[in-house]
Design an enzyme around this catalytic site. Structure first.
Site, PDB file in Angstrom:
ATOM      1  N   ASP A   5       0.825  -1.204   0.000  1.00  0.00           N
ATOM      2  CA  ASP A   5       0.000   0.000   0.000  1.00  0.00           C
ATOM      3  C   ASP A   5       0.861   1.257   0.000  1.00  0.00           C
ATOM      4  OD1 ASP A   5       0.979  -0.401   2.572  1.00  0.00           O
ATOM      5  OD2 ASP A   5      -0.971  -0.727   3.473  1.00  0.00           O
TER       6      ASP A   5
ATOM      7  N   ASN B 262      -7.026  -2.290  14.371  1.00  0.00           N
ATOM      8  CA  ASN B 262      -8.444  -2.554  14.117  1.00  0.00           C
ATOM      9  C   ASN B 262      -8.651  -3.781  13.227  1.00  0.00           C
ATOM     10  OD1 ASN B 262      -7.684  -1.689  11.578  1.00  0.00           O
ATOM     11  ND2 ASN B 262      -8.982   0.145  11.546  1.00  0.00           N
TER      12      ASN B 262
ATOM     13  N   HIS C 216      -7.065  -4.340  10.287  1.00  0.00           N
ATOM     14  CA  HIS C 216      -6.880  -4.150   8.848  1.00  0.00           C
ATOM     15  C   HIS C 216      -5.618  -4.865   8.361  1.00  0.00           C
ATOM     16  CE1 HIS C 216      -4.607  -0.070   9.503  1.00  0.00           C
ATOM     17  NE2 HIS C 216      -3.713  -0.959   9.147  1.00  0.00           N
TER      18      HIS C 216
ATOM     19  N   GLU D  11      -9.564  -1.560   5.416  1.00  0.00           N
ATOM     20  CA  GLU D  11     -10.110  -1.190   6.713  1.00  0.00           C
ATOM     21  C   GLU D  11     -11.407  -1.953   6.987  1.00  0.00           C
ATOM     22  OE1 GLU D  11      -8.413   0.613   8.725  1.00  0.00           O
ATOM     23  OE2 GLU D  11      -8.148   2.694   8.083  1.00  0.00           O
TER      24      GLU D  11
END
Ligand code: GLP
Length: 249
Positions: A71, A140, A142, A147
């Protein structure tokens, strides 16, 4: 309980890094033209340091390897210290011998970001897909920048980052979450899950809860890493604090 994911728990972060670097090194030695998917974040820094050491001291060569990073932020270029491209130069590429033309990155400065995502998918396909994808995990749940959401996206795409993710990434932006780009480009869930082997690495107590949900919980788009449970050849490397909520110790 039967786990499809292979779970490896180490005493500390350094042992995680050594074991992961050893695995990557032996994969590269067995298959010099390996296609590697690579993550950023604090967690893999020690692994990259160990790979640089193996290159310098033991002649481990990446000269025929091909890399694709997971990414990149939108709107900053490779000279920005917060960019993942900059991170990779500092922590890995600057200290090993991957030829520049074999290093693949998403360009967060591309004029047409949708075309850039299509270009990346095509380049990955032309390289034959990833042989080994290394992953970190966001607090979280991801992976890459996929996400938690009601729906996940299969292929490389543009993503709006969650506030918590921008906070977690603030360190390389002068500690100010507001300076972290709002958007990023990321490999999609299918891009990642098509890798022939996956290794997710997580260290520290802050990851214990999402690691527990990833391994024991249901598959849910609310925890993208949970989809690793579907993979035929996925491993999770943890230190004791990250593994502290698991029922496997
Ligand atoms: C970023 C990256 C992820 C990485 C995550 C965890 O959000 N896009 O690929 O896994 O950070 O980072 P850390 O290792 O610093 O906890």
């Amino acid at each position: 309980m039967v786990f499809l994911l292979q779970i490896r728990i180490f005493d500390n972060e350094q042992q995680v890094a050594s074991a992961l670097a050893d695995h990557i090194a032996s994969a590269v030695r067995q298959q010099p033209g390996i296609v590697l998917g690579l993550p950023t974040g604090r967690t893999p820094i020690a692994t990259y340091a160990e790979l640089r050491r193996l290159h310098a001291e033991q002649g481990l060569s990446f000269a025929r390897a091909v890399t694709f990073n997971l990414d990149e932020f939108v709107g900053i270029d490779a000279s920005h210290p917060g960019s993942f491209r900059y991170y990779m130069e500092q922590h890995f590429f600057g200290g090993v011998d991957v030829p520049p033309e074999r290093i693949h990155f998403l360009n967060g400065m591309a004029k047409d970001l949708d075309t850039e995502c299509i270009r990346y998918e095509r380049d990955i396909a032309e390289a034959g897909g990833m042989d080994l994808q290394v992953l970190g995990i966001g607090g979280n749940g991801h992976i890459g920048f996929n996400e938690p959401a009601d729906e996940l996206i299969a292929s490389t795409h543009r993503v709006t980052l969650h506030a918590g993710t921008r906070r977690d990434n603030a360190a390389s932006f002068g500690g100010d979450p507001e300076r972290v780009p709002r958007e990023a480009l990321s490999m999609g869930m299918a891009t990642i899950l098509k890798a022939r082997m996956l290794i997710l690495v997580a260290t520290g107590a802050g990851k214990a809860r999402c690691v527990e949900r990833m391994i024991h919980g249901p598959l849910t788009t609310r925890l993208p890493a949970s989809f690793l449970q579907m993979h035929r050849s996925a491993a999770v490397y943890l230190d004791r604090p990250a593994a502290s909520l698991l029922a496997v110790e």
